[in-house]
Enzyme design. Sequence first.
Site, PDB file in Angstrom:
ATOM      1  CE  LYS A 174      -1.582   2.855   2.916  1.00 36.45           C
ATOM      2  NZ  LYS A 174      -1.614   4.102   2.078  1.00 36.45           N
ATOM      3  CD  GLU A 249      12.693   4.960   8.630  1.00 34.17           C
ATOM      4  OE1 GLU A 249      12.907   5.769   9.561  1.00 34.17           O
ATOM      5  OE2 GLU A 249      12.368   5.299   7.488  1.00 34.17           O
ATOM      6  CB  CYS A 282      12.633  10.113   8.774  1.00 35.07           C
ATOM      7  SG  CYS A 282      13.393   8.795   7.807  1.00 35.07           S
ATOM      8  CD  GLU A 382       9.925  13.634  11.602  1.00 40.64           C
ATOM      9  OE1 GLU A 382      10.837  13.152  10.909  1.00 40.64           O
ATOM     10  OE2 GLU A 382       8.915  12.992  11.933  1.00 40.64           O
TER      11      GLU A 382
END
Length: 481
Positions: A174, A249, A282, A382
């Site tokens: 997906k 992750e 990231c 973040e």
Amino acid sequence: MIEKRDFYINGAWVAPLAPRDCAVIDPSTEEPCAVISLGTAADCDRAVAAAKAAFPGWAATPPETRRAHVVRILEQYEARAEEMARAISLEMGAPIKLARESQAPCLPWHLKNFLTAFDQIEWVRPLGPHAPNDRIALEPIGVVGLITPWNWPMNQVTLKVIPALLAGCPCVLKPSEEAPLSSILFAEFCHDAGLPPGVFNLVNGDGAGVGTRLSEHPDVEMISFTGSTRAGRAISKAAAETLKRVTLELGGKGANLIFADADERAVERGVRHMMNNSGQSCNAPSRMLVERSIYDQTVEKAAQIAASIEVGPASAEGPHIGPVVNERQWNQIQSYIQKGIEEGARLVAGGLGRPEHLNRGFYVKPTVFADVTPGMTIEREEIFGPVLSIIPFDTEAEAVRIANDTPYGLTNYVQSQDGARRNRLARQLRAGMVEMNGKSRAAGSPFGGIKASGRAREGGHWGIEEFLEVKAISGWDSAQD
């Protein structure tokens, strides 16, 4: 406008059971550039059923045959590399130069590294000389669900699909509904490479629909997810009922420690690394920790470098950064910039709004804040945009304390000519990866973090082993080896 493509299930393109169209928006123009069908739980069930039916045959396929199929995927990419680069550039706003030179080439880079690691796997090996009739066997875990993000789409697809296939696991992918075009093209690669029906399946959809169903499906033995920490927590909870393996992750808030003896390119390297891909990585070094004796000059230099970075459409040639992926992301980044101003950080480059020459598209000014203190929102959370926070420190111990004082633990960076210091810091920094003096990780090195960054280890032999079960066997007839 790219024509609509539906789902790739059991070796064929098939229509959704309950058609629901979704426009893919070009972030450079804010206009639709493609239409996809969003899947439902029932569509996901069809894909899982196809993968489940394919599992016995694929798991029993000799490793060298699985390898040959993966090599043919590489051949498809090499024939259509420019097409892949343009798909990535269009769907998520990567400048075409970045798409050609960094984004699309993730596929051959990781695929070749996986082949090298694959050739070194010992599928059945002795436990040890103390147990001559014991063996350790590595076997595929089963059907796997793979959920990938929009920011480095082909990087993450390759890091999940290729090791799953090599391990003997049929998969259901997906991709992000924000950036599905490259994954649809990848499905064509798999089809034209001749993968057996059911071994690779793709269902477009959102997290609440296809993502949740994959995570909770009783016939899916493993979920591999890359994305936000918030979504990772939700996937873990959904997967818990069926006790499936989950590898995550997730996000990061990387610290880049710059000491007074850093090389002359350290500051520029850190700023450009942060702004690359419009800050949508990231592992971006979003917190620049600077030794106080060089702090003022570092702030001035960082501001100058950020101000020199051009911003423009993804389709334009040349070295610039493009837009962020969508309006929601743009608004969120603007709110973080506003929060930085309100909490007292000193804005030295960039700021609110679009660059002056752009009045349409999700463009963000390369932004630098100085005098950021631990605990400020822009230091803790973040941002996932081109926003850098600069923080002073006085001692090595203080730098380590600030760097480690974060929920995240993906990548940290060190800039120093002192080898003993670098070695100390490499062990003291709490992260899955530490990169020093601009040296990237070598081929086959694993990618992954700790804490709220998840604990996946993608790439190389670690990446393949994530899709394998370990079976202990006693009473093995060694005469038959």
